[in-house]
Each structure stands twice: as structure tokens, then as C-alpha cells.
Design a protein around this motif. Sequence first.
Motif, PDB file in Angstrom:
ATOM      1  N   ILE B 184      25.943  23.778  43.148  1.00 23.47           N
ATOM      2  CA  ILE B 184      25.006  24.347  43.791  1.00 23.47           C
ATOM      3  C   ILE B 184      25.578  25.587  44.388  1.00 23.47           C
ATOM      4  O   ILE B 184      25.410  26.921  44.486  1.00 23.47           O
ATOM      5  CB  ILE B 184      24.177  23.877  44.879  1.00 23.47           C
ATOM      6  N   ALA B 185      26.840  25.488  45.266  1.00 23.30           N
ATOM      7  CA  ALA B 185      27.313  26.467  45.978  1.00 23.30           C
ATOM      8  C   ALA B 185      27.883  27.422  45.100  1.00 23.30           C
ATOM      9  O   ALA B 185      27.955  28.676  45.352  1.00 23.30           O
ATOM     10  CB  ALA B 185      28.490  25.851  46.685  1.00 23.30           C
ATOM     11  N   ILE B 186      28.446  27.003  43.768  1.00 25.45           N
ATOM     12  CA  ILE B 186      28.807  27.965  42.897  1.00 25.45           C
ATOM     13  C   ILE B 186      27.997  28.936  42.448  1.00 25.45           C
ATOM     14  O   ILE B 186      28.130  30.196  42.419  1.00 25.45           O
ATOM     15  CB  ILE B 186      29.515  27.243  41.407  1.00 25.45           C
ATOM     16  N   ILE B 187      26.733  28.281  42.094  1.00 26.40           N
ATOM     17  CA  ILE B 187      25.628  29.360  41.605  1.00 26.40           C
ATOM     18  C   ILE B 187      25.064  30.314  42.703  1.00 26.40           C
ATOM     19  O   ILE B 187      24.886  31.535  42.580  1.00 26.40           O
ATOM     20  CB  ILE B 187      24.440  28.438  41.157  1.00 26.40           C
ATOM     21  N   ALA B 188      24.953  29.890  43.866  1.00 21.56           N
ATOM     22  CA  ALA B 188      24.787  30.520  44.977  1.00 21.56           C
ATOM     23  C   ALA B 188      25.484  31.669  45.173  1.00 21.56           C
ATOM     24  O   ALA B 188      24.984  32.856  45.646  1.00 21.56           O
ATOM     25  CB  ALA B 188      24.453  29.573  46.403  1.00 21.56           C
ATOM     26  N   LEU B 189      26.921  31.537  45.298  1.00 19.73           N
ATOM     27  CA  LEU B 189      27.785  32.419  45.707  1.00 19.73           C
ATOM     28  C   LEU B 189      27.477  33.504  44.447  1.00 19.73           C
ATOM     29  O   LEU B 189      27.788  34.552  44.765  1.00 19.73           O
ATOM     30  CB  LEU B 189      29.241  31.620  45.664  1.00 19.73           C
ATOM     31  N   TYR B 190      27.485  33.022  43.237  1.00 19.59           N
ATOM     32  CA  TYR B 190      27.376  33.921  42.013  1.00 19.59           C
ATOM     33  C   TYR B 190      26.186  35.047  42.209  1.00 19.59           C
ATOM     34  O   TYR B 190      26.249  36.155  42.114  1.00 19.59           O
ATOM     35  CB  TYR B 190      27.227  33.055  40.612  1.00 19.59           C
ATOM     36  N   GLN B 191      25.234  34.229  42.811  1.00 20.27           N
ATOM     37  CA  GLN B 191      24.034  35.403  42.896  1.00 20.27           C
ATOM     38  C   GLN B 191      24.151  36.173  43.955  1.00 20.27           C
ATOM     39  O   GLN B 191      23.714  37.419  44.027  1.00 20.27           O
ATOM     40  CB  GLN B 191      22.687  34.032  43.358  1.00 20.27           C
ATOM     41  N   ILE B 192      24.808  35.614  45.226  1.00 16.42           N
ATOM     42  CA  ILE B 192      24.864  36.562  46.331  1.00 16.42           C
ATOM     43  C   ILE B 192      25.864  37.566  46.015  1.00 16.42           C
ATOM     44  O   ILE B 192      25.607  38.831  46.059  1.00 16.42           O
ATOM     45  CB  ILE B 192      25.649  35.782  47.711  1.00 16.42           C
ATOM     46  N   HIS B 193      26.810  37.267  45.310  1.00 13.99           N
ATOM     47  CA  HIS B 193      28.121  38.385  44.840  1.00 13.99           C
ATOM     48  C   HIS B 193      27.173  39.365  44.317  1.00 13.99           C
ATOM     49  O   HIS B 193      27.414  40.565  43.909  1.00 13.99           O
ATOM     50  CB  HIS B 193      29.165  37.839  44.245  1.00 13.99           C
ATOM     51  N   GLY B 194      26.506  38.779  42.928  1.00 17.84           N
ATOM     52  CA  GLY B 194      25.815  39.714  42.136  1.00 17.84           C
ATOM     53  C   GLY B 194      24.703  40.628  42.845  1.00 17.84           C
ATOM     54  O   GLY B 194      24.976  41.725  42.546  1.00 17.84           O
ATOM     55  N   ALA B 195      23.986  39.876  43.732  1.00 15.91           N
ATOM     56  CA  ALA B 195      23.232  41.030  44.495  1.00 15.91           C
ATOM     57  C   ALA B 195      23.793  41.946  45.262  1.00 15.91           C
ATOM     58  O   ALA B 195      23.417  43.105  45.044  1.00 15.91           O
ATOM     59  CB  ALA B 195      22.201  39.760  45.328  1.00 15.91           C
ATOM     60  N   GLN B 196      24.788  41.506  45.726  1.00 11.76           N
ATOM     61  CA  GLN B 196      25.589  42.574  46.501  1.00 11.76           C
ATOM     62  C   GLN B 196      26.307  43.851  45.714  1.00 11.76           C
ATOM     63  O   GLN B 196      25.956  44.808  46.025  1.00 11.76           O
ATOM     64  CB  GLN B 196      26.761  41.858  47.221  1.00 11.76           C
ATOM     65  N   SER B 197      27.009  43.325  44.874  1.00 12.85           N
ATOM     66  CA  SER B 197      28.037  44.246  43.979  1.00 12.85           C
ATOM     67  C   SER B 197      27.079  44.790  42.717  1.00 12.85           C
ATOM     68  O   SER B 197      27.897  45.544  42.205  1.00 12.85           O
ATOM     69  CB  SER B 197      29.349  43.750  43.950  1.00 12.85           C
ATOM     70  N   GLY B 198      26.191  44.114  42.415  1.00 13.63           N
ATOM     71  CA  GLY B 198      25.612  44.551  41.164  1.00 13.63           C
ATOM     72  C   GLY B 198      26.609  43.784  39.998  1.00 13.63           C
ATOM     73  O   GLY B 198      26.214  43.874  38.741  1.00 13.63           O
ATOM     74  N   VAL B 199      27.840  43.330  40.197  1.00 16.05           N
ATOM     75  CA  VAL B 199      28.620  42.612  39.161  1.00 16.05           C
ATOM     76  C   VAL B 199      28.255  41.096  39.105  1.00 16.05           C
ATOM     77  O   VAL B 199      28.646  40.754  40.276  1.00 16.05           O
ATOM     78  CB  VAL B 199      30.095  43.128  39.363  1.00 16.05           C
ATOM     79  N   TYR B 200      27.922  40.667  38.060  1.00 17.21           N
ATOM     80  CA  TYR B 200      27.744  39.148  38.318  1.00 17.21           C
ATOM     81  C   TYR B 200      28.807  38.575  37.451  1.00 17.21           C
ATOM     82  O   TYR B 200      29.113  38.577  36.397  1.00 17.21           O
ATOM     83  CB  TYR B 200      26.398  38.859  37.443  1.00 17.21           C
TER      84      TYR B 200
END
Lengths: 626, 496, 101
Positions: B184-200
Motif C-alpha cells: 500500500i505504501a509503495i503504491i501511495a508513494l508512487y501516486q504522490i510522486h507522480g502527482a507532484q513531478s508528473g513522472v510516474y
Amino acid sequence: MNESLLFLIPLLPLCCAVINMVFGMRLPRLFAEVLAVTGVAGAFVLTLLFWGYAEGEGTRAVLFTWLNSGSVDISFALNFDRLAAPMTLMVTGVASLIHLYAVGYMHEEEDYARFFSLLNLFVFAMLAIILADNLLVLFLGWEGVGLCSYGLIGFWYRKLENAKAGVKAFLVTRVGDVFLAIALLWLFAITGTLSISEINAQATSISPSVVIAVSLLLLLGACGKSAQLPLMTWLADAMAGPTPVSALIHAATMVTAGVYLLCRLFPLVSLSPVAMTAITAIGALTAIYAATCALAQREIKRVLAYSTMSQVGYMFMAVGAGSVAGAMFHLLTHAFFKAVLFMAAGCVIHLAGEENDIFKMGGLTRRGPVELFWVFLAGAVCLAGLPLTGGFFSKDGILLALFTHPDPFYRVFWLIGVITALLTAFYTFRLVYLVFAGEYRGVGHPHALPLLMRWPLWPLAFIGLLGGLLNLPAFVGGSETLHHWYDNLAGRRVIASHEVEWMLILLAVAIAAVGWFAAHWRYRIYRAPQANALSRFLLNGWYADTIVDRLFVRPFAAMGRFCSSGCDRTLFDGTLNGLAKMATGWSSLIVQMTTGRLTTYLSAFAWGFLVLLGWFLLKLVSGGGH
Amino acid sequence: MTELTSLPQFPWLSLLVVLPLAGALLCLMHRKRPADCRALSLATSLAVFGVALYLFICHGQGEGRWLLYEDVSWIERYGARYVLALDGIALLMVLLTSFMQVSAVLLAWRVERHVSSFFALLLLLEAGLMGIFLAYDLVLFYLFWEVALIPMFFLISVWGGANRRQAALKFFLYTLVGSFFMLIAIIALYQIHGAQSGVYSFVIGDLLQTQLTAAQEGWLFAGFMAAFIVKSPLVPFHTWLTDALTESPAAGSLDLTGLLLKTGIYGLIRVAFPLFPNATESFLPILAVFALVGLFHAAWSAYHQDDIKRLLAYSSISHLGLVVLGLAAWQLTAWEGSILLMVTHGITTGALFVLVALIQERTGTRSMKELGGLWGQTPCLGFLFLLFSLASLGLPGLANFAGEILVLLGTFQQHPFWAVIALLGVVFAAAYMLRLVQGVLWGPVYKERSLPDLTLREWIILLPMAILIVWMGVYPEPFLAPMHGTVASLLAGGLP
Amino acid sequence: MMIPFGHALAFAAALFVLGLTCVLLRRQVIMILVGVEIMLNAASLVFVAASAYWQQADGQVFVIILMAITAAEVAVALAMVVYLWRRKRSLVADVFNGMRG
């Protein structure tokens, strides 16, 4: 000669130990024994050869880096200086003689390879302590002697009591080691180094409260190995090991390691009067405690063990009084005469048919070779402090240092020392009379004494008797050789007027005489011992073992039960199993819905259809209402 | 990030992962020929060890952050890349894994039932472990995390001791729950990072730059910690380990204690600490408390045990408590000591488990009430048992001491109080280890039986371990050298 | 004249409910099938009525298809009933609860 050759001194016994360990049983017995003796004797010879290196500031030799990480940079290095050299010589010399003795003592033992490799390994570890240049190498030797002590005390492992005695020795000394390790860590954090010479150099720049704390920690560490209060319960039980082990480890070497540690770090420890008083106090209390216990012991080796504890207490008192030379003097003479006593005790036990109880001995002058009595007596007079023996001068030196200490409180310690000397004389001659005088009271068959068990006793007895020459005080015409050799490492120079010195000497002579006469009066003619509460109290070491057991061992085991059964099984596993039961409980509730019956499912269909219909209708109505 | 090395073309790291996989598959194809399976797995594990040794020799002097780095595009659509990265710490772990695996294969030589499956599972486990230590992409990391779990479950539940089913299930579910939170944490981190930087992206190197609020960081950190705390294991989440180690077959215990436990701590170093520096900083004291409590609780519990395997399981937990304490001190020397202690603990405790298996084979029992006096009957085995027990309790000159003293020296400089408490644990270690030695080796012989001493195969397993622990105790420099650069940069900026 | 659509729908609904009742309340498998048949017929009636209401043939075409489907389904169902009888010599629906739990 290259200074790295100094490493041969400790490495020679180590190599012999390893060879004996791996190949010992496959080699002919004589070969293994010769190898063992050569290991130690070779170290002795090497020490003599390299003696010149110790003069002046000493010589430092580095082998290779041990640990290198961040600010930690520690190598295997040794420091052969004026403090280390006599100690090394003594250890290797006494060890060689004891090895010879052991060859004779263990000649019926089948597991000789393990014995001799452990003995050699012990000598290596002891040399590591003595020659260590930094505290970590010293700690290596420190733990090493603990390990060898464990292995040698429990050497005859088939009897569980021996193994337990070994474990007790290891654990009690380990408690001391914890304090030493804390001191080590603390010193590293403050000075950034573990090198003894650098710590001593930086000692004055350390804040006083830290000095006190570190010194006290070092004291506790030394107490563990030297069997002083409060970590002394292991020494008496350690007599379960073979006699050469007791002679080497628990008379001459390992128990003196604590004294040596304090002498090594004397520049640091001596900065704090509190610490010095503590050292003296512990030495004094232990000395008198052990002397009282020795009064009531029945087994010959236990008497000697408590006597060792007491004498090491004297050495601690000397260090606390500021006289390193005095402490080392007593250490050296004590090593000789105590080793003789132990080895002779081993012969005595052999002659009494493996009987340990002195109340079942007596008249052994006639049962064994006559020289045994004289050798034993030589050791005994040194121990009791009869005039002109080595023990007399060394003990007197300590008492003088205590008496002339600037702090008047030290007179109390001096008084304790005097009383202990009286007790020492008393129990020593008690031992002599009960073992040798009168008629033989036991039932054992004498075992033959191999030559090797008799010959090594003579040199030690002589050196013990003549040991006073090492540091003969000036006022009787001596040259204080040892004190001059130590020079600036010798601690406080004891200055006393001639009247005081003569008065103390006369007092010492008087005490020894009183003690002897008292023992003569009481024990020359044998009377059966009465076991009253006092003698039981003293026999059991003031019930120290029981106290330790109640205070520490039982709660520890109880905590073990609590942690594993109480916590793990009941609490943690119980929680998990409870969770699992909850899950299965819910699932069994839900499972009741699947009845497998067609009619149930059909009703479910119908009801579901009704609900859906109702929902659609509601949506329709509310949607149409807008 | 893609710092190429002196050997740019040859995928050594993938080789480390693929070789055991290939070996496992080949084993499964040779169901009817157990002798072939054994030889094949031995050859495979020796080959992997050879590769690891080669890498160690070539890259032993760790300079810079990455020694080797392989980056291949994998699941482009979701930003998951196949990234394997080797730095000093991973190098040591890889070397340890391959070494222990050879011993495990040799130890398992006499398995009778379903031989090919056993060895296939062992090799699969090795592949999973290698992957965990090498993976630098979160999806890949999680994949290998689970891949390492499954063979262990089967090893315990099929070839294990009396209570194996329950132990295996407990092990599996416990660690699975932990990794679930990590997922869950991995997926959440991925989403947050993607939302911020645009790079998933799932690559850890990319995710390091994520800006997280305190609350987000806390929750994500907790998710990862759930997995690592259970795997480490930290008390009170350790009860799975005692059962699993007690019930697993010999080779399985070796892998479990020597390697699988290290993955939890490795995860802390590689994933949790770098990604969430602020949360880490606030959590360190709590981690230290956990570690110390574990140290003592496990030592006390070990003292109470009669079953020698269970005692060693508790001793593992106790030692790893000390390792985690070193990590919590956040100091260079302490970290290097921790990692060294991890490696040496793997070897010493592994060797002890080997010896326990040998004792059980010979005497049929694991209870100290029924053992005793073994030194007289099997002197060589007894000697090695004593040697490894002494190493385990931290005798200077043997392996564990080097790591322990570095941990203590380092911890004392930052948090003296922790170091003092940890030192008390040293006495406890002596207490239970000596009790173990006494119960097994000393005392009167429990039952007169003629027991064979060590065979050649057993010598081949144990002698290298013995030599290693003496070597690492006296001269640990070759094993400390790869770590210097990596640990320094990890502590400085949280950049792996 | 045309039957009002509403009447036809009401009748079909009543028929459906009767069929549903039959399905729910009967224990015998064959009777359940009969109930299903009635429901199907009700559905067909709706189709016919709708076709008449909107004057399109689609509904009636679908009714023919429905009849064919029904016939096929009945054939299969009765074959299974024969099998069930052979298994347990009873046609009470509740007896066949092997899927319980």
C-alpha cells in the motif's frame, strides 16, 4: 633486532596451543608435552633476550590493523615497557615451571592435548593483557583468560559441578568485564583513542567527575578478574579445576590481572582521590573478608583460594595508597610463594589419596618425601609474613605505604591490613599443622609422586624466600631495585622516618609470631572441629553465594520464564491465536448462509429482486419528481 | 544514476538472480533423478558463489555510490523498471547469501523425500534473496520480497518438524500482512510522486526526490516499517521466527536465520531510511527502544529454553536487536559494525544451526534434558560447537566481537546510555550460550551411544565457516572496506 | 376491440407473481420448474401485449423464440430431474444440499 620480533613472545605459546589443539591427540604424548613446555619456556627465554627493549620508555611494536572504521583505528600492538617486562618474565617463568609440574600431575590424563593447549592459550591471553598497547587488545586478552579459565576449571567436564564452576567463573568475571567495557567505550569517546599510553598522557585533561567515574568502572572490571568484593564468589569454586590450573591461573596470573590493569592506567586512576580510596577500601574489605573465610575452610585448596583473594586485596590496597612499585612487588613475590603452595597442595592431595579435606590429613611429613614439608613450609612462612622472607618485605612495604599516606583515613585501612596479617599468619599455620603435624587421620592410599611434580617446587620456593631482595627497603640496607626500575611508573614514593619503619617492622614480626603461636596452641594437637554457626558462616563465605543466588540468579531465571512462557507464549502468541480465532469465528457465522439448499437460494433471488425493484422505483419516483 | 562500470556489458547482477532460477527449473525437470538434482544445485550454488566472489574481489574497494548498475525498461506503462544495483553493503550481503547457500545445499544432501522439489525451492529462495539485495525498483523489490517468502513456506510445511504446518502458516501470514502494508505504501508513494513531478516511476532513485508532508511521510514510513519490523524481527513481532526456525528443516533454518532475517534490516537501510529521512529521524529513538527490548527479552527467553534450536532462534533475535541498535545510532562506526555483525551473525548462527541439525541427526533429540557429555563422544563436533558458541557470545578475536565492539563504540559516541544498556546484554548472551554449551557438551553422558564424529561433508560445510569467523574476528578489514563509502553517503544525505 | 394494454400487463404481472409464488413455496423440483414455466409465459404475454399495443411484429417473433428456448430448457431440466431422481430417489429440492458450507 627488529622490534616486531617482540610479537614472538605472545605468539609462541599461541602457536603451540593451536598445534596441540589440532594435532595434539595424533602426536606422541611426549611431543605434545614438550611442545607445550617449549611454548612457554621459549617465551621466557625471549623475554630475557629482549629485556633491553624495555628500558627507558619501552618499545612499541605494531603488527597489523585490527579495526578501522570511521574514527576507530585500532591495531594489534604491544608495548614492552618497564611495567610490562618484569610481569612478563614472572608469568612466563612461573608458567614454565607449572607446565613442567602439570606434565607430571596430568600424566594419567587421556585428554592431555586439550589441557596443554588451553594452558598455552591462557599464557598467550595473559601476555596479551600484559603487553597490550591499547585497551582493546587488553580486552582481548582479558576475555581470553576468562575463556581459558572456564575451559580449565571445567576441564573434567564429566562431573557437572566442575562445568558449573567454570560457568560461574566466566559469568561473574563477565559482569566485571561489562564495567571494563563501559570504561573502554567512555575513554574512547572522550580521548578518541584506546592506546594506553595516550590515554595516560591525556589523563589530566579529562574532567574530574569523568575521571572518577571511569576509574570506578575500571575498578569494578578489575574486581571481576581479581575476585575482589563484590565479584569474588567464583574463586573458591574454581578450585574444582586441576591443581596446576589453580596454581597458574588463580594464584599467579589471572587474579593479578586486575591489579595490573590498575597499575597500567595508574596515571589516570591516581588523579582522583575518591577512586583511590575506593580501590583501597575494596582491597581492605576483601582482604579481611577472605582472611576470615580462610579460617574456617576444610578443603586445602579453598584455604589457598581465599588466601589468594586476601593477598590480592593487599595489592589493591597498595595501588590505592599510590604505590605501584609496592603492589607489583607483592604481586611478584605472591606469585612465587602462592604457586609453590598450590603445587605443594597438589602433591599433598596426591599423597592423601585424592583427599581434599585437611581434617582428614595429618602427619604427611612421614607419608611423603620429606622435602615436601620444607617446600610447603617455605611458602607458608612467606604467606604468613615471617621476617626476612619475600612475603614479609612486600607486605610490610604495603603497610608502610598505607601508614604513611597523607590522608589520615588510610590509617583505618592500615589497621585492617594489620588485622588481616594476623589472621593470615593464623590460618596459614593452621593449615600447616593440620596437614603435616600429628598422625595421619585419613583413610586414603598415597599415590606416587612423579618427579616432575617435585622438582619445579624448589626453584619457586627459593625465589619466594629470597624474593625480598627484589625491593629490599633502604633502611635495612637494600637497594630498592624494583622501585628504581619502575622509576616514574612507580607511583608515590613512600617516605617514612626510620622510627616509623622500624616500628612497623617490629609490629609485623610481632603479628606473625602471635599468629603462629595462636595456631600452634590451637592446632598442634588435633581436636575435632566443632561446627557452630560462626564456622558455618565463614565456611560458606559469609553466605555470599546464597545472596547472589537469591538476588540475581533466581530472578534472572524467573525473568526468563516470564519472557518466554509469559510474554511470548501467553501474550504475543495468545493475541495472534485470538485474532485467528476471531477470524474463524466470523467466517463460521457467515458460512451459515451457504446452506446448499435450492429453496434458500431461490428466496434469496426473490428478495434481492424485490430490493432492486424497490430501489429502481424509488429512483424513478424521485427522479420524476424533479 | 546509470553510472556504468568497468564491465559495462556483462550483466553480472542479473546473472546472480537468473542462475539460481535456471538451476531451480532444471531441478524440477529432473524429478526422477535425485542424484542429478543434488549435483546440479551444488554446481549452481557454487557458480553463484563464484560470481559473487569475483565481484567481491574486483569491487572490494568500494569507491563511489554504485559499484554496478543495471537498468532495463520493464513495465513502461507504469514506470516500473528492471533496476539492479550493487553497492558495498549489497556486495557483502550477496557474498554472504551465496556462501550460505552452498552450505545449505551441502547440508540438505541427505534429504530423502521429493528431492528435486526441495532443491528447486532452495534455489528459488536464493534467487529471491539475491533479488531483494540487488533490486532498486520498488515493484521489483516487492516482487522478490514475496518470491523469497514462498519457497520458505513450502520448505517448512513439507519437510519440517512436528509442528510444521502451523509454524509455516504463521510465518507466511505474519510476513505477508507486513508486506501488504508495504505494498500500500509503495503504491501511495508512487501516486504522490507522480502527482507532484508528473513522472510516474517506481525506481527508488527517482522517488528520493519526492516532497512529502510530515503526515504523508509518517504514514508511508509506517507502511514500510510494518514489513521490515516483522521481518527483522523486532519484539513483539518476533513470535513467528521462533516457531519457524524450530520447525524448519536444517537447510531451511540456515537460510532463514542467515539470510531472510537480514532482508528486513537491509530493507531499512536501502528503502525506508533513504526515502523518508524526517520520519526516520523522529523514529530512531523508538527503534532503539525496540532493539534494546528485543535484545533483553530474547536473551531472557533464550535462557529459559530447553530445545536447543529454539534457544538459538531467540539468540538470533537478540543479536539482531543489537544490529538494529547500531542502525538507530545513526553513526558511521555503529553502522559499519551493524552490517559487519549482520554478516558474521549469519555465519556463526548458521553454523550453530548446522551443528544442531547434526546433533539431532545423531541423537534424535533436541532437548537439553536428553543431551550432555557430547564432548567425549564427538570431540570434533563438540569443539566446533564450542568455537561457534564462543563466537556467538562475542569473544574477542572471533567474528561477532568485531561487529559488536564497533556498534558499541559508535553508539556510545551518540547515545552513551543505549550503549551501556546494550553492554549489559552481553552478560546475558554469555549466560544463555554457556547454558547451551553446558547442556549439550558438558556433564555426564545422558545415554551411552556410539555417535559418529564429523564426516567429510560436514567438515566441508563447517571448516570454511570456522576459518571465516577467526579471519573476520582478527582481520575484518577486507569486509569493512567495501562499506566505507556507501555508509558515509547513506548517513550524510540519505542517498544510497 | 383492443384489450387495454394495462389489463394485459396486470394480468401478466399477476401470472408472474403466481409463478414466483409457485417457485418459492413448492418443495418438489418439478413443481418449481412448472412455476418457472408460468413465469416465462407471463413474460411472453407481456411481449405479445406490447406487440399488439405498438402494432409491431417484433414482440410476437420474440415470443416464438421464447417458446423454443423454453422447450429446450425444459428438455434439459427434465433430463436433470431424471438424474436427480436416480441419485437420491427423491425430488424434494432440499435434499440436494451437497454444496453446504
